[in-house]
Design an enzyme around this catalytic site. Structure first.
Site, PDB file in Angstrom:
ATOM      1  N   ASN A   9       0.589 -13.021  13.864  1.00  0.00           N
ATOM      2  CA  ASN A   9       0.311 -14.352  14.400  1.00  0.00           C
ATOM      3  C   ASN A   9       1.455 -14.711  15.345  1.00  0.00           C
ATOM      4  O   ASN A   9       2.547 -15.050  14.908  1.00  0.00           O
ATOM      5  CB  ASN A   9       0.242 -15.348  13.225  1.00  0.00           C
ATOM      6  CG  ASN A   9       0.084 -16.779  13.683  1.00  0.00           C
ATOM      7  OD1 ASN A   9      -0.144 -17.041  14.868  1.00  0.00           O
ATOM      8  ND2 ASN A   9       0.208 -17.716  12.751  1.00  0.00           N
ATOM      9  N   LYS A  11       1.700 -17.165  17.244  1.00  0.00           N
ATOM     10  CA  LYS A  11       1.863 -18.627  17.371  1.00  0.00           C
ATOM     11  C   LYS A  11       2.006 -19.011  18.847  1.00  0.00           C
ATOM     12  O   LYS A  11       1.444 -18.328  19.708  1.00  0.00           O
ATOM     13  CB  LYS A  11       3.048 -19.101  16.523  1.00  0.00           C
ATOM     14  CG  LYS A  11       2.918 -18.638  15.065  1.00  0.00           C
ATOM     15  CD  LYS A  11       3.864 -19.327  14.132  1.00  0.00           C
ATOM     16  CE  LYS A  11       3.642 -18.777  12.716  1.00  0.00           C
ATOM     17  NZ  LYS A  11       4.468 -19.442  11.723  1.00  0.00           N
ATOM     18  N   HIS A  94      -4.505 -22.703   9.500  1.00  0.00           N
ATOM     19  CA  HIS A  94      -3.081 -22.407   9.302  1.00  0.00           C
ATOM     20  C   HIS A  94      -2.352 -23.702   8.922  1.00  0.00           C
ATOM     21  O   HIS A  94      -2.697 -24.776   9.408  1.00  0.00           O
ATOM     22  CB  HIS A  94      -2.495 -21.814  10.585  1.00  0.00           C
ATOM     23  CG  HIS A  94      -1.125 -21.262  10.389  1.00  0.00           C
ATOM     24  ND1 HIS A  94      -0.008 -22.058  10.360  1.00  0.00           N
ATOM     25  CD2 HIS A  94      -0.692 -19.995  10.165  1.00  0.00           C
ATOM     26  CE1 HIS A  94       1.053 -21.304  10.133  1.00  0.00           C
ATOM     27  NE2 HIS A  94       0.670 -20.050  10.014  1.00  0.00           N
ATOM     28  N   GLU A  96       0.287 -24.930   9.887  1.00  0.00           N
ATOM     29  CA  GLU A  96       0.804 -25.697  11.030  1.00  0.00           C
ATOM     30  C   GLU A  96      -0.306 -26.546  11.646  1.00  0.00           C
ATOM     31  O   GLU A  96      -0.052 -27.639  12.143  1.00  0.00           O
ATOM     32  CB  GLU A  96       1.428 -24.737  12.054  1.00  0.00           C
ATOM     33  CG  GLU A  96       2.756 -24.202  11.550  1.00  0.00           C
ATOM     34  CD  GLU A  96       3.134 -22.826  12.058  1.00  0.00           C
ATOM     35  OE1 GLU A  96       2.527 -22.341  13.025  1.00  0.00           O
ATOM     36  OE2 GLU A  96       4.055 -22.224  11.453  1.00  0.00           O
ATOM     37  N   GLU A 164      -0.414 -18.368   2.099  1.00  0.00           N
ATOM     38  CA  GLU A 164       0.858 -18.608   2.762  1.00  0.00           C
ATOM     39  C   GLU A 164       1.511 -19.845   2.155  1.00  0.00           C
ATOM     40  O   GLU A 164       1.211 -20.973   2.570  1.00  0.00           O
ATOM     41  CB  GLU A 164       0.644 -18.840   4.256  1.00  0.00           C
ATOM     42  CG  GLU A 164      -0.005 -17.686   4.973  1.00  0.00           C
ATOM     43  CD  GLU A 164       0.367 -17.663   6.450  1.00  0.00           C
ATOM     44  OE1 GLU A 164       0.950 -16.671   6.887  1.00  0.00           O
ATOM     45  OE2 GLU A 164       0.089 -18.646   7.147  1.00  0.00           O
ATOM     46  N   GLY A 170       8.278 -19.261   8.125  1.00  0.00           N
ATOM     47  CA  GLY A 170       9.307 -19.468   9.135  1.00  0.00           C
ATOM     48  C   GLY A 170      10.651 -19.886   8.563  1.00  0.00           C
ATOM     49  O   GLY A 170      11.531 -20.331   9.297  1.00  0.00           O
ATOM     50  N   SER A 210       7.392 -15.405   6.007  1.00  0.00           N
ATOM     51  CA  SER A 210       8.663 -14.674   6.141  1.00  0.00           C
ATOM     52  C   SER A 210       8.554 -13.193   5.774  1.00  0.00           C
ATOM     53  O   SER A 210       9.489 -12.615   5.243  1.00  0.00           O
ATOM     54  CB  SER A 210       9.760 -15.354   5.316  1.00  0.00           C
ATOM     55  OG  SER A 210      10.034 -16.646   5.829  1.00  0.00           O
TER      56      SER A 210
END
Ligand code: PGA
Length: 252
Positions: A9, A11, A94, A96, A164, A170, A210
């Site tokens: 991904n 991003k 996701h 985010e 996730e 991250g 991560s």
């Protein structure tokens, strides 16, 4: 037997020129690795160019989002039909998107349905926040996210789930392999309850958060974990390649 899958991904990283450079750098080396599905998910704007570069190879293309309507007056959005011409996969829900763009279960389930409708394989992301994890609510949260993200969907053929934990994305603070395996096993049972045991056994469930070359084996070697959704490390050719190779070796 579920074929392992490693998805990168990217991003909101790379211009079109940079995306082309990165694909050129990793393409031949990724192509050499068999026995694992390799998916890269660049920004929308680079999908067409990247598709040309990977044409005829075993590398597959994914998008990072989509809108659920087919076409029309939705300025700035990208439809399932547009993506279906270019991609095989699409990341949906996701954290985010849930966090910064207000996507909730209702929106996510419409997106999953829209993706399935054009034969795009959704990579549905679910995962708990740190407070929820610390309060022992992980299973409750992921079960509810799974249920609401799949509301109204009778046969999610080709569905992939990515677990996730938000606190691991991250942050450099990955879950342990055992923790992830346990939660992913629970997600599989939840799929069996929502659909059927055979659907649960056939659904690939990834870990994300991560993941890098140094910790990938810890996750991929777990029996319930079918691969990884990789963010930061997917932008580094050597890291991503190493993760893909480890998945191929461990699962064969
Ligand atoms: P990360 O991102 O690997 O950079 O933690 C994973 C993801 O958000 O999919």
């Amino acid at each position: 037997m579920r074929v392992p899958l490693i998805a990168g991904n990217w991003k909101m990283n790379t211009t079109v020129v940079e995306a082309i450079e990165l694909v050129n750098e990793m393409r031949l080396r990724l192509e050499e690795v068999a026995g694992v599905d390799k998916v890269i998910c660049p920004p929308f704007i680079s999908l067409a160019a990247v598709r040309e570069l990977i044409k005829g190879s075993s590398i597959k293309l994914g998008a990072q989002n989509l809108y659920f309507e087919e076409q029309g007056a939705y300025t700035g959005e990208i439809s399932p039909l547009m993506l279906a011409e270019l991609c095989d996969f699409v990341i949906i829900g996701h954290s985010e998107r849930r966090q910064y763009f207000g996507e909730n279960g209702g929106v996510v389930s419409r997106k999953v349905e829209a993706a399935l409708g054009v034969k795009l394989k959704p990579i549905l992301c679910i995962g708990e926040r740190l407070e929820e994890n610390e309060a022992g609510k992980t299973e409750e949260v992921v079960a509810e996210q799974l249920r609401s993200s799949l509301t109204g969907i009778n046969e999610p053929d080709g569905l992939i789930v990515a677990y996730e934990p938000i606190w691991a994305i991250g942050t450099g603070r990955a879950a342990t392999g055992e923790q992830a395996n346990e939660t992913i096993g629970f997600i599989r049972q939840s799929i069996a309850r929502l659909y059927s045991e055979s659907m649960a056994q056939g659904t690939r469930i990834l870990y994300g958060g991560s993941v890098n070359a140094a910790n990938a084996a810890e996750f991929i070697s777990q029996p319930e974990i079918d691969g990884a959704l990789v963010g930061g490390a997917s932008l580094k050719t050597n890291e991503f390649l190493s993760i893909v190779k480890q998945a191929a070796e461990i699962r064969h």
